[in-house]
Design a protein around this motif. Structure first.
Motif, PDB file in Angstrom:
ATOM      1  N   ILE A 131      77.764   4.104  54.679  1.00 12.62           N
ATOM      2  CA  ILE A 131      76.682   4.767  53.947  1.00 12.62           C
ATOM      3  C   ILE A 131      77.195   6.154  53.595  1.00 12.62           C
ATOM      4  O   ILE A 131      77.479   6.957  54.479  1.00 12.62           O
ATOM      5  CB  ILE A 131      75.397   4.854  54.796  1.00 12.62           C
ATOM      6  CG1 ILE A 131      74.900   3.451  55.147  1.00 12.62           C
ATOM      7  CG2 ILE A 131      74.324   5.646  54.054  1.00 12.62           C
ATOM      8  CD1 ILE A 131      73.692   3.448  56.049  1.00 12.62           C
ATOM      9  N   ALA A 132      77.316   6.424  52.315  1.00 15.72           N
ATOM     10  CA  ALA A 132      77.845   7.717  51.859  1.00 15.72           C
ATOM     11  C   ALA A 132      76.733   8.761  51.921  1.00 15.72           C
ATOM     12  O   ALA A 132      75.801   8.733  51.118  1.00 15.72           O
ATOM     13  CB  ALA A 132      78.393   7.587  50.447  1.00 15.72           C
ATOM     14  N   ILE A 133      76.831   9.651  52.870  1.00 19.15           N
ATOM     15  CA  ILE A 133      75.852  10.720  53.058  1.00 19.15           C
ATOM     16  C   ILE A 133      76.384  11.972  52.372  1.00 19.15           C
ATOM     17  O   ILE A 133      77.531  12.359  52.613  1.00 19.15           O
ATOM     18  CB  ILE A 133      75.647  11.020  54.565  1.00 19.15           C
ATOM     19  CG1 ILE A 133      75.233   9.758  55.323  1.00 19.15           C
ATOM     20  CG2 ILE A 133      74.657  12.156  54.785  1.00 19.15           C
ATOM     21  CD1 ILE A 133      73.898   9.211  54.941  1.00 19.15           C
ATOM     22  N   PRO A 134      75.581  12.632  51.529  1.00 23.60           N
ATOM     23  CA  PRO A 134      76.040  13.915  50.978  1.00 23.60           C
ATOM     24  C   PRO A 134      76.339  14.879  52.136  1.00 23.60           C
ATOM     25  O   PRO A 134      75.499  15.082  53.017  1.00 23.60           O
ATOM     26  CB  PRO A 134      74.850  14.397  50.152  1.00 23.60           C
ATOM     27  CG  PRO A 134      74.084  13.148  49.830  1.00 23.60           C
ATOM     28  CD  PRO A 134      74.273  12.244  51.022  1.00 23.60           C
ATOM     29  N   LEU A 135      77.534  15.446  52.138  1.00 25.61           N
ATOM     30  CA  LEU A 135      77.968  16.246  53.283  1.00 25.61           C
ATOM     31  C   LEU A 135      77.174  17.528  53.496  1.00 25.61           C
ATOM     32  O   LEU A 135      77.154  18.054  54.603  1.00 25.61           O
ATOM     33  CB  LEU A 135      79.465  16.568  53.173  1.00 25.61           C
ATOM     34  CG  LEU A 135      80.391  15.410  53.490  1.00 25.61           C
ATOM     35  CD1 LEU A 135      81.842  15.826  53.330  1.00 25.61           C
ATOM     36  CD2 LEU A 135      80.139  14.876  54.890  1.00 25.61           C
TER      37      LEU A 135
END
Length: 175
Positions: A131-135
């Motif tokens: 799951i690509a979470i905005p950093l």
């Protein structure tokens, strides 16, 4: 003002505790799913996507949000082997120096952490997990925690100067 700041540090400490609770819930859920897969076979094999990422982000949030609260409650480890042997005036001067140095270093780290958050927003950086979470999302609690630690160090430094001034003018009672 001091009481309001202490409430703010306590709120950050409570948020840190919630982050630790989140770690416990996510890891316990994944352990439960692992047990289910062992007992039920491959047909019941499930994984919480990016659970290790979520736990890591919560650990960073908990660690940094708790710093100001821990400082104000006297929970940080202090090495007093040298300072306890100093005369009271010298001990106070060393304490002020250390507080000022810690404030400067923490302010430096805070500034660059907020720059990292801004850079992550600008470039739309995301985590590499399933799951690509905005950093910027997990970086923000770290930057907030550093900001609160900087504020708590300034708060403690000002209190130390005021307390010594009160003692020197006779307003602080017996030393």
């Amino acid at each position: 003002m001091g009481r309001m700041l202490d409430r703010l540090y306590d709120l950050a400490g409570a948020l840190a505790a919630l982050a630790i609770l989140m770690i416990c819930v996510v890891v316990a859920a994944q352990i439960g799913l692992n047990i289910l897969a062992r007992v039920g076979g491959p047909g019941l094999s499930f994984t919480i996507p990016s659970y290790a990422d979520f736990a890591g982000f919560a650990l960073a949030a908990a660690s940094f949000l708790a710093l100001a609260h821990t400082l104000r409650r006297g929970g940080h480890i202090r090495v007093t082997l040298l300072t306890n042997r100093l005369p009271h005036g010298a001990r106070w001067a060393v304490e002020l120096f250390v507080l000022a140095l810690a404030t400067a270093l923490t302010a430096f780290a805070t500034y660059y952490m907020w720059l990292l958050v801004a850079e992550s927003l600008h470039y739309n950086d995301t985590s590499p997990g399933m799951i690509a979470i905005p950093l910027w999302i997990p970086q923000t609690p770290v930057a907030l925690g550093l900001s609160l630690l900087t504020l708590a160090l300034i708060h403690t430094l000002v209190e130390s100067v005021q307390a010594r001034g009160a003692i020197l003018t006779g307003e602080g009672g017996a030393e």
